[in-house]
Design a protein around this motif. Sequence first.
Motif, PDB file in Angstrom:
ATOM      1  N   ASN A  21       0.724  -0.863   0.051  1.00  0.00           N
ATOM      2  CA  ASN A  21       0.784   0.028  -0.037  1.00  0.00           C
ATOM      3  C   ASN A  21       0.872   0.916   0.105  1.00  0.00           C
ATOM      4  O   ASN A  21       0.439   2.540   0.052  1.00  0.00           O
ATOM      5  CB  ASN A  21      -0.830   0.393   1.288  1.00  0.00           C
ATOM      6  CG  ASN A  21      -2.042  -1.178   0.957  1.00  0.00           C
ATOM      7  OD1 ASN A  21      -3.209  -1.043   0.021  1.00  0.00           O
ATOM      8  ND2 ASN A  21      -1.742  -2.070   2.085  1.00  0.00           N
ATOM      9  N   LEU A  22       2.339   1.304  -0.373  1.00  0.00           N
ATOM     10  CA  LEU A  22       2.917   2.538  -0.949  1.00  0.00           C
ATOM     11  C   LEU A  22       2.185   3.270  -1.597  1.00  0.00           C
ATOM     12  O   LEU A  22       1.879   2.338  -2.643  1.00  0.00           O
ATOM     13  CB  LEU A  22       4.347   2.368  -0.515  1.00  0.00           C
ATOM     14  CG  LEU A  22       5.532   1.698  -0.070  1.00  0.00           C
ATOM     15  CD1 LEU A  22       6.876   1.396  -0.336  1.00  0.00           C
ATOM     16  CD2 LEU A  22       5.917   2.555   1.071  1.00  0.00           C
ATOM     17  N   LYS A  23       2.362   4.596  -1.177  1.00  0.00           N
ATOM     18  CA  LYS A  23       1.637   5.532  -1.805  1.00  0.00           C
ATOM     19  C   LYS A  23       3.319   6.877  -1.867  1.00  0.00           C
ATOM     20  O   LYS A  23       3.406   6.659  -1.118  1.00  0.00           O
ATOM     21  CB  LYS A  23       0.165   5.700  -1.694  1.00  0.00           C
ATOM     22  CG  LYS A  23      -0.615   5.121  -2.067  1.00  0.00           C
ATOM     23  CD  LYS A  23      -2.124   5.372  -1.765  1.00  0.00           C
ATOM     24  CE  LYS A  23      -3.415   4.231  -2.153  1.00  0.00           C
ATOM     25  NZ  LYS A  23      -2.691   3.742  -0.599  1.00  0.00           N
ATOM     26  N   VAL A  24       2.801   7.644  -3.259  1.00  0.00           N
ATOM     27  CA  VAL A  24       3.256   9.277  -3.089  1.00  0.00           C
ATOM     28  C   VAL A  24       3.291   9.757  -1.737  1.00  0.00           C
ATOM     29  O   VAL A  24       3.983  10.123  -1.321  1.00  0.00           O
ATOM     30  CB  VAL A  24       2.652   9.821  -4.425  1.00  0.00           C
ATOM     31  CG1 VAL A  24       3.808  11.417  -4.217  1.00  0.00           C
ATOM     32  CG2 VAL A  24       3.408   8.873  -5.553  1.00  0.00           C
ATOM     33  N   THR A  25       1.585   9.428  -0.896  1.00  0.00           N
ATOM     34  CA  THR A  25       1.182  10.139  -0.200  1.00  0.00           C
ATOM     35  C   THR A  25       2.194   9.740   0.920  1.00  0.00           C
ATOM     36  O   THR A  25       1.671  10.825   2.102  1.00  0.00           O
ATOM     37  CB  THR A  25       0.100  10.805  -0.292  1.00  0.00           C
ATOM     38  OG1 THR A  25      -1.032   8.946  -0.129  1.00  0.00           O
ATOM     39  CG2 THR A  25      -0.360  11.137  -2.077  1.00  0.00           C
ATOM     40  N   ASN A  26       2.186   8.517   0.813  1.00  0.00           N
ATOM     41  CA  ASN A  26       2.300   7.843   2.647  1.00  0.00           C
ATOM     42  C   ASN A  26       4.286   7.807   2.852  1.00  0.00           C
ATOM     43  O   ASN A  26       4.795   6.876   3.362  1.00  0.00           O
ATOM     44  CB  ASN A  26       1.229   6.907   2.716  1.00  0.00           C
ATOM     45  CG  ASN A  26       1.968   5.558   1.912  1.00  0.00           C
ATOM     46  OD1 ASN A  26       3.054   5.520   1.472  1.00  0.00           O
ATOM     47  ND2 ASN A  26       0.803   5.327   2.421  1.00  0.00           N
ATOM     48  N   VAL A  27       4.926   7.458   1.231  1.00  0.00           N
ATOM     49  CA  VAL A  27       6.059   6.980   1.301  1.00  0.00           C
ATOM     50  C   VAL A  27       7.166   7.901   2.018  1.00  0.00           C
ATOM     51  O   VAL A  27       8.320   6.269   2.376  1.00  0.00           O
ATOM     52  CB  VAL A  27       7.270   6.762  -0.178  1.00  0.00           C
ATOM     53  CG1 VAL A  27       6.279   7.856  -1.025  1.00  0.00           C
ATOM     54  CG2 VAL A  27       7.600   5.647  -0.249  1.00  0.00           C
ATOM     55  N   ILE A  28       7.038   8.902   2.210  1.00  0.00           N
ATOM     56  CA  ILE A  28       8.328   9.721   2.636  1.00  0.00           C
ATOM     57  C   ILE A  28       7.646   9.486   4.675  1.00  0.00           C
ATOM     58  O   ILE A  28       8.450   8.789   5.383  1.00  0.00           O
ATOM     59  CB  ILE A  28       7.755  10.719   2.645  1.00  0.00           C
ATOM     60  CG1 ILE A  28       8.719  11.269   1.405  1.00  0.00           C
ATOM     61  CG2 ILE A  28       8.703  11.548   3.920  1.00  0.00           C
ATOM     62  CD1 ILE A  28      10.176  10.816   0.744  1.00  0.00           C
ATOM     63  N   HIS A  29       6.555   8.910   4.870  1.00  0.00           N
ATOM     64  CA  HIS A  29       6.122   8.828   6.765  1.00  0.00           C
ATOM     65  C   HIS A  29       6.939   7.144   6.773  1.00  0.00           C
ATOM     66  O   HIS A  29       7.145   7.094   7.709  1.00  0.00           O
ATOM     67  CB  HIS A  29       4.539   8.664   6.721  1.00  0.00           C
ATOM     68  CG  HIS A  29       4.158  10.603   6.352  1.00  0.00           C
ATOM     69  ND1 HIS A  29       4.289  11.222   7.979  1.00  0.00           N
ATOM     70  CD2 HIS A  29       3.453  10.851   5.634  1.00  0.00           C
ATOM     71  CE1 HIS A  29       3.541  11.884   7.014  1.00  0.00           C
ATOM     72  NE2 HIS A  29       3.307  12.338   6.359  1.00  0.00           N
TER      73      HIS A  29
END
Length: 417
Positions: free
Chosen positions: A145-153
Amino acid sequence: MPRKIMIGFPEFMSIEKFNKLKLRDLTIRCEFEIFKRDFKVYKRLLTNELLSDLELRVGKETYPAHKLILAMSSPLFREIFSMQDSITSLDVTDVEPNIFYELLRYMYRGSVNDMESFAFDLFLADDKYKIWELLNKCEKTIVVNLKVTNVIHALLFCHDRHLISSKACLFNECQNFIRNNFKEVINEEACKLLVKEEPTFLSLILRDIRKCQDISKSKKVSILSPLISETSLSFLGECEFFLNNKNLSDVEIHVGGIKYAAYKLLLSLRSSVFFRMFIHQMKETLTGVVDIEDIEPEVFYEVLRFIYTNKVERIDMAKEILIVANKYEIEDLKLFCETILINKLMKENLLDYLIFSDDHEPKQLKDKCFEFLIDKLYLIEDWNECFADWSQYVAYFHPHLLLEILNKLASDYELFF
């Protein structure tokens, strides 16, 4: 007569007997049976007081539990119960009740409600309780479920849990995702968190992007030279006679014990700061004297020379002159000094110029430093060691510069993997 070879022993033997055999090699064969719990047997015992022998207090919630099931699931609980076999209650203070309940659910039923929503929190909690199957499932769920919006977190999560190594699956998957979605990820607001919390990750991303097969500019970035009209040049050529001429001045400038004669009109035409100073009834206007305390006299005289003639003789002081030009908002002098510095840019002074441009805002110089760095970093192999040295320094003292470099890569270059 063929030698008799004996394979295997029917039973255990003493050390003394074993030593008498004088065997050169010994292979011990062990057979293991993988134990899989049948959750059907005790799934109905979840938060059921039937036969419970332990009370778990989590925040304001209380859950009845069974030591045997907890010990079978978690090494931590196994250790606690082996040391305190008579324990009947246990306070859990480091996990939110809803998260701990999902841990319990997994221990009793082998499943979690809405794994996608709870994966990060469960992974964090289970890092302590070491329910290995659940840890693996959480990690797989996060990766899927890695996404552009959560990968940094997720990347910061890896840092918090010390999951930064070549063997850490989640960390590697985060790196791969960022590399493959670089332009989208680097424009996320979350990247600013790396500047504040873990700037070394920005350096790692920059290094990792180097694995791309090819890099090229997607648009031409030009450095503009100062634009001065022929009329201005002609006019300023006639003004050279006025430079530091006491007989043709209406203001006196004191710099480090030296007095310079100047003309308010010319100062105001070239500098917004002087214009504001003289247009209002400030002390300098009333007294006819301007005191400047934070500039070396020889530097200010070069600034004054440029105001009158559009020339600079001491180009070796370009950095110092640019600082003054920035302070007094003399835009064409700023551009003039930037051009001089850009022409002197090289590997040995890159870090110095980059930090200087960050401190004093010469945008064109900073852009050129970024281009120079990117071209050398990605096109010349022996720059790797050099980059490692100064990126560590930048990450510590000027971390936002690493993000700016990555933004430059994303906006002005095409990457092909």
